[in-house]
Design an enzyme around this catalytic site. Structure first.
Site, PDB file in Angstrom:
ATOM      1  N   CYS A   9       0.802  -1.226   0.000  1.00 14.26           N
ATOM      2  CA  CYS A   9       0.000   0.000   0.000  1.00 14.26           C
ATOM      3  C   CYS A   9       0.836   1.278   0.000  1.00 14.26           C
ATOM      4  O   CYS A   9       0.333   2.342  -0.353  1.00 14.26           O
ATOM      5  CB  CYS A   9      -0.943   0.018   1.197  1.00 14.26           C
ATOM      6  SG  CYS A   9      -2.220  -1.247   1.140  1.00 14.26           S
TER       7      CYS A   9
ATOM      8  N   HIS B  37      -9.003   3.790  -2.311  1.00 13.91           N
ATOM      9  CA  HIS B  37      -7.588   3.461  -2.099  1.00 13.91           C
ATOM     10  C   HIS B  37      -7.098   2.574  -3.250  1.00 13.91           C
ATOM     11  O   HIS B  37      -7.096   1.352  -3.139  1.00 13.91           O
ATOM     12  CB  HIS B  37      -7.478   2.745  -0.746  1.00 13.91           C
ATOM     13  CG  HIS B  37      -6.131   2.209  -0.398  1.00 13.91           C
ATOM     14  ND1 HIS B  37      -4.942   2.676  -0.952  1.00 13.91           N
ATOM     15  CD2 HIS B  37      -5.768   1.230   0.484  1.00 13.91           C
ATOM     16  CE1 HIS B  37      -3.925   2.002  -0.429  1.00 13.91           C
ATOM     17  NE2 HIS B  37      -4.394   1.113   0.432  1.00 13.91           N
TER      18      HIS B  37
ATOM     19  N   CYS C 276      -0.052   2.925   6.373  1.00 16.99           N
ATOM     20  CA  CYS C 276       0.189   1.565   6.842  1.00 16.99           C
ATOM     21  C   CYS C 276       0.358   0.652   5.632  1.00 16.99           C
ATOM     22  O   CYS C 276      -0.073   0.975   4.523  1.00 16.99           O
ATOM     23  CB  CYS C 276      -0.959   1.078   7.721  1.00 16.99           C
ATOM     24  SG  CYS C 276      -2.586   1.092   6.929  1.00 16.99           S
TER      25      CYS C 276
END
Length: 391
Positions: free
Chosen positions: A89, A347, A377
């Site tokens: 991510c 996202h 994160c």
């Protein structure tokens, strides 16, 4: 060392999974921010030393090094190199941080860094035989379990964070409502106009132009969220559902990074400079706690405190991640994700980090504030952080 400056930053609108970009190839989506940066800043692509693109699922249509294919598809010719990286991510943000490192070291002068993720056409987790982000134990060597007792998905990690920080469903739903309303307020006020680039594409054989994020639901209330079923645990045993977790979307983003000298030579007026960067590893079970030490470390390296930072962006992977980070760092919610976050706009894994930096530097510019901090994160227990200063 010369400063690494951020000359310009853009992103595509984020299209909901199965929505407006379902007929758009990921390579075409990846090329859109490159073309936009070229047009907005008037440069010959031959000056670009490298393209660094994050992509979390680099297989199928996103395989074959999408970082190289993006400039080829953008019409930048065959002399502009490109590389794809995967820090899950944090990939898009890591791309910008690595570009800054190359430039500060004097190895490169101009780099375009960002990322792409087409979560419709290349589903999340399909590179590891996973579904919906749940780890398939067969994708891991048994040796892994010599050191760790279990491998869990990020949703379960978010639930354990909620338990550790005593977060209720009302707490996490409150973050979700704020995210949606902040996005709506920002959109209505035109605060995204300077950073979103329209995408001309086709859908079901018809030509369309996508100009707006598709995932936000501004009508969201605490009452509507209370009706949603839990996503990762049985009812009554958790707090997270689709409404307080990040949206699954398709999109890309890119930042034009240069040395201060190169920017001056070309008459560019940079928006910001990179002050400091950080990456950390944490427990891969409580994997989403990484932004806490990443924030603490990057501030220490920069000889700064949380009070020195004017604006914050933390990826809203799950609302509990944001609340735990706020509690541990002391960052104020009213200066965090001020234009909404991933719960609202989504996202797109490999593109989110550079998109959050894009949001951050444009908002610093709009407000006339000085310092911003961005952190994310990362699966399997990592986190990345960046401090920028408006110029």
């Amino acid at each position: 060392m010369d400063d690494a400056v951020l000359v310009d930053a853009v992103r595509t609108p984020f299209g909901d999974r199965g929505g407006v970009f379902r007929d758009t190839h990921p390579q075409d989506l990846a090329a859109e921010p490159l073309r936009a940066l070229e047009e907005r800043n008037g440069f010959d692509p031959s000056i670009v030393d490298d393209v660094v693109y994050g992509c979390v699922t680099p297989i199928g249509e996103q395989g074959l090094n999408v970082g190289r294919l993006a400039p080829l598809v953008a019409g930048w010719g065959d002399e502009v190199p490109g590389v794809q990286l995967n820090r899950m991510c944090g990939s898009g943000q890591q791309a910008v941080n690595w570009a800054a490192s190359e430039i500060r070291a004097g190895f490169q002068d101009v780099i375009v860094a960002g990322g792409v993720e087409h979560m419709t056409r290349v589903p999340m987790g399909s590179d590891g035989d996973a579904e919906s982000g749940v780890i398939d134990r067969q994708a891991l060597t048994e040796t892994y379990f010599d050191y760790y007792d279990e491998a869990i998905g990020q949703g379960e990690s978010a639930e354990r964070i909620a338990e550790q920080w005593d977060l209720t469903r009302d707490d996490v739903d409150g973050v979700a409502v704020d995210s949606q309303q902040r996005w709506a307020d920002a959109w209505e006020a035109g605060r995204y106009d300077s950073q979103l680039v329209p995408v001309a594409t086709t859908l079901d054989g018809e030509s369309i132009t996508v100009e707006k994020d598709g995932h936000p639901t501004p009508e969201t209330t605490a009452e509507t969220l209370a009706e949603l079923p839990l996503a990762f645990r049985p009812e009554g045993e958790g707090v997270h559902h689709a409404g307080n977790s990040s949206g699954i979307v398709d999109g890309s983003s890119a930042v034009l990074v240069a040395s201060a000298d190169a920017a001056d030579e070309r008459g560019w007026e940079p928006m910001a400079r990179i002050v400091q960067t950080e990456v950390v590893g944490v427990d891969p079970v409580m994997m989403l706690t990484g932004p806490i030490p990443a924030t603490e470390n990057v501030l220490e390296k920069a000889d700064m405190t949380i009070d020195d930072i004017d604006l914050f962006e933390i990826n809203e992977a799950f609302a509990s991640v944001v609340l735990a980070w706020l509690a541990e760092t002391g960052a104020p919610w009213d200066r965090t994700n001020v234009n909404g976050g991933a719960i609202a706009h989504g996202h797109p894994l490999g593109a989110t980090g550079s998109a959050l930096l894009t949001k951050l530097i444009h908002e610093l510019d709009r407000r006339g504030d000085r310092y911003g901090l961005c952190t994310m994160c990362i699966g399997f227990g990592q986190a990345v952080a960046t401090i920028v200063e408006r110029l």
